[in-house]
Design a protein around this motif. Structure first.
Motif, PDB file in Angstrom:
ATOM      1  N   ALA A  41       0.447  -1.502   0.205  1.00  0.00           N
ATOM      2  CA  ALA A  41       0.215  -0.163  -0.324  1.00  0.00           C
ATOM      3  C   ALA A  41       0.746   0.922  -0.001  1.00  0.00           C
ATOM      4  CB  ALA A  41      -1.022  -0.429   0.884  1.00  0.00           C
ATOM      5  N   PRO A  42       0.309   2.320  -0.121  1.00  0.00           N
ATOM      6  CA  PRO A  42       1.462   3.453  -0.856  1.00  0.00           C
ATOM      7  C   PRO A  42       1.503   3.762   1.029  1.00  0.00           C
ATOM      8  CG  PRO A  42      -1.712   3.679  -1.485  1.00  0.00           C
ATOM      9  CD  PRO A  42      -0.781   2.603  -0.734  1.00  0.00           C
ATOM     10  N   PHE A  43       2.383   5.241   0.826  1.00  0.00           N
ATOM     11  CA  PHE A  43       3.520   5.795   1.795  1.00  0.00           C
ATOM     12  C   PHE A  43       2.604   6.971   1.859  1.00  0.00           C
ATOM     13  CE2 PHE A  43       6.422   1.683   2.694  1.00  0.00           C
ATOM     14  CZ  PHE A  43       6.209   1.543   3.818  1.00  0.00           C
ATOM     15  N   PRO A  44       2.048   8.098   2.686  1.00  0.00           N
ATOM     16  CA  PRO A  44       1.810   6.950   4.002  1.00  0.00           C
ATOM     17  C   PRO A  44       0.403   6.581   3.704  1.00  0.00           C
ATOM     18  CG  PRO A  44       1.262   9.699   3.229  1.00  0.00           C
ATOM     19  CD  PRO A  44       1.806   9.119   2.524  1.00  0.00           C
ATOM     20  N   ARG A  45       0.129   6.148   4.464  1.00  0.00           N
ATOM     21  CA  ARG A  45      -2.078   5.225   4.401  1.00  0.00           C
ATOM     22  C   ARG A  45      -2.551   6.437   4.003  1.00  0.00           C
ATOM     23  NH1 ARG A  45       2.273   1.229   2.930  1.00  0.00           N
ATOM     24  NH2 ARG A  45       2.659   0.285   5.191  1.00  0.00           N
ATOM     25  N   THR A  46      -3.084   5.468   3.150  1.00  0.00           N
ATOM     26  CA  THR A  46      -4.310   6.187   3.349  1.00  0.00           C
ATOM     27  C   THR A  46      -5.685   5.185   4.013  1.00  0.00           C
ATOM     28  OG1 THR A  46      -5.260   5.636   1.108  1.00  0.00           O
ATOM     29  CG2 THR A  46      -3.992   7.336   1.368  1.00  0.00           C
ATOM     30  N   PRO A  47      -7.227   6.424   4.284  1.00  0.00           N
ATOM     31  CA  PRO A  47      -8.271   4.958   4.547  1.00  0.00           C
ATOM     32  C   PRO A  47      -8.659   4.332   3.417  1.00  0.00           C
ATOM     33  CG  PRO A  47      -8.218   7.234   5.843  1.00  0.00           C
ATOM     34  CD  PRO A  47      -7.032   7.140   4.807  1.00  0.00           C
ATOM     35  N   TYR A  48      -8.356   4.903   2.120  1.00  0.00           N
ATOM     36  CA  TYR A  48      -9.061   4.340   0.945  1.00  0.00           C
ATOM     37  C   TYR A  48      -8.527   3.105   0.941  1.00  0.00           C
ATOM     38  CZ  TYR A  48     -10.516   3.576  -3.709  1.00  0.00           C
ATOM     39  OH  TYR A  48     -10.849   2.627  -5.189  1.00  0.00           O
TER      40      TYR A  48
END
Length: 476
Positions: A259-266
């Motif tokens: 998952a991408p950094f920073p984490r997103t709720p989506y």
């Protein structure tokens, strides 16, 4: 003619069941399945009717743990411990012998074979020994994780990032070869049960699924069972874990790159949606295996063990992987179903998931060899008043990245590289949200738990010297 063949087969099966002197054992082993990935253990979002039925039919150990691992592939250490009966650092050493075809007679399947069992393995194999060198029969041998593609990482960036989807077979993974790997393993298991049902030898089946490990792929209908608006963001959600680099689970770790950094709720919701979907697909494979067992008339003479090699974060604490000491990553479901096993019972003792190996040889009436360091769970199933085997649970990651002790309702985590110390009150704070290590009233508790951790290190042949960190901490 067809009815006569069916009748003959049925008679053979009934005669075989009567002549079996010992019960069968089926071991259902999943990969990356946290105790939080099971409806019956408190997660109302995930749909797991068959696993829930196993919980209702058997006894569940609600505090089952993996010790950790010596590298990022935590499953390697977990499975080496399971096959060998050794604790983590001793399992690392014995794995080197396995790679040289040594010490194979001391493995779990060989012990079962000596006890008169016909042994079978299918699915994920991430152990140094070759499976056909220690099992009588071997189905498909699958690699540590399905072949993935770059498109499965650093996603989703946003709501328009829809290139990679769990049901798209062009991205390989579980779809490589044409049939989803969970279905492949299930088919192998059904075939062996058919053949074993007409024999008079008891059998031991090691059925190892890759799911729900990433790439978290499943048919579209399973993903559709989880609308995004029904997926909650974990209470422990963080955009980034503050100690991710110093504890060895930073941006270069494969699991964390999903998952991408920073984490997103989506992004977290999408990953959890796919995690739940592949789990429900896996649950359906469990159902077909259990139904076959019932249809074959074997259920009453068979124990079913169900656990996973470790858990997974999937967005908790800003982490995606299992390379950490939080309960979502080190704690797993552990269920035993079978003859004389109480139904719907929960046992709260802290145990290790590898205790299932010792439990199996106990059921097989094999005297436990001295080299097996784990303990049978049967005494705690039948005796509610029996004290647990372990006064504390030990955890580790890599030679010098993380250490942990869980004892008396508290968890102490040490990050040796940065000399960070975390303390959680697991009764008041089960989600491990508040670090209380620096509270003055916790000073003595930190010292005692740290000393106990060092004692556990000695028992585990852990060579990391934590004493200088303790000395420095107590002088502050």
């Amino acid at each position: 003619m067809a009815s006569m063949i069916v009748l003959s087969f049925s008679c053979k099966r009934e005669k075989a069941i009567e002549e079996r002197s010992k019960p069968n054992i089926i071991f259902l082993y999943t990969d990356d399945q946290s105790y939080k990935d099971l409806h019956a253990l408190g997660n109302t979002e995930v749909i797991t009717p068959t696993m829930d039925a196993l919980v209702a039919k058997g006894t569940t150990f609600t505090n089952a743990y993996n010790m950790g691992g010596w590298n990022g592939a935590i499953c390697v250490a977990s499975r080496a411990m399971m096959i060998s009966g050794r604790t983590v650092w001793n399992a690392q050493q014995i794995s080197k012998e396995y790679s040289q075809n040594k010490a194979l007679d001391k493995t779990w399947p060989r012990l079962m074979e000596k006890a008169g069992y016909e042994t079978y393995m299918t699915g994920k194999w991430h152990v140094q020994a070759q499976p056909d060198s220690i099992f009588n029969h071997v189905g498909h041998v699958l690699r540590g994780m399905p072949f993935d593609t770059p498109e499965g990482y650093n996603r989703p960036q946003n709501e328009n990032d829809t290139l990679w989807q769990p049901w798209k077979k062009e991205f390989g993974g579980y779809w490589k070869g044409g049939k989803h790997w969970s279905e492949l393993v299930k088919d192998d298991a059904l075939s062996f049960i058919d053949s074993a049902s007409v024999k008079d030898k008891p059998f031991f089946m090691y059925i190892a699924f890759n799911a729900p490990h990433d790439p978290r792929q499943s048919p579209k209908k399973y993903v559709d069972m989880y609308p995004l608006d029904s997926i909650e963001i974990p209470e422990s959600f963080l955009p980034e874990y503050p100690y991710k680099e110093t504890m060895g689970a930073g941006k270069n770790l494969r699991d964390e790159k999903l998952a991408p950094f920073p984490r997103t709720p989506y992004a977290v919701k999408i990953n959890r949606q796919e995690y739940y979907a592949i789990t429900t697909h896996l649950d359906d494979q469990f159902k077909l295996i259990w139904d076959k067992l019932k249809d074959s008339g074997l259920e009453k003479d068979t124990y079913i063990f169900f656990t996973s090699d470790h858990g997974l974060s999937v967005g908790e604490h800003g982490l995606m992987g299992k390379q950490n000491m939080y309960d979502h990553s080190v704690r797993v479901p552990l269920v035993i179903v079978g003859p004389d096993i109480p139904e719907g019972k929960k046992v709260e003792h802290d145990v290790y998931l590898q205790d299932l190996m010792a439990t199996a040889i106990d059921i097989a009436a094999v005297e436990k060899p001295n080299y097996i360091e784990f303990s049978s769970l049967l005494p705690f199933i039948q005796n509610d008043n029996k004290k647990g085997t372990y006064e504390a649970i030990y955890g580790c990651y890599e030679k010098s990245s993380q250490r942990m002790i869980r004892k008396n309702g508290f968890k102490l985590i040490v990050y040796p590289r940065s000399e960070e110390i975390l303390l959680y009150d697991l009764e008041k704070d089960p989600l491990e949200l508040t670090n209380i290590a620096e509270m003055p009233e916790q000073e003595d508790r930190v010292k005692v738990l740290f000393e106990d951790l060092i004692g556990l290190q000695q028992e585990m042949n852990d060579s990391l010297n934590l004493q200088p960190i303790l000395d420095k901490w107590t002088k502050i």
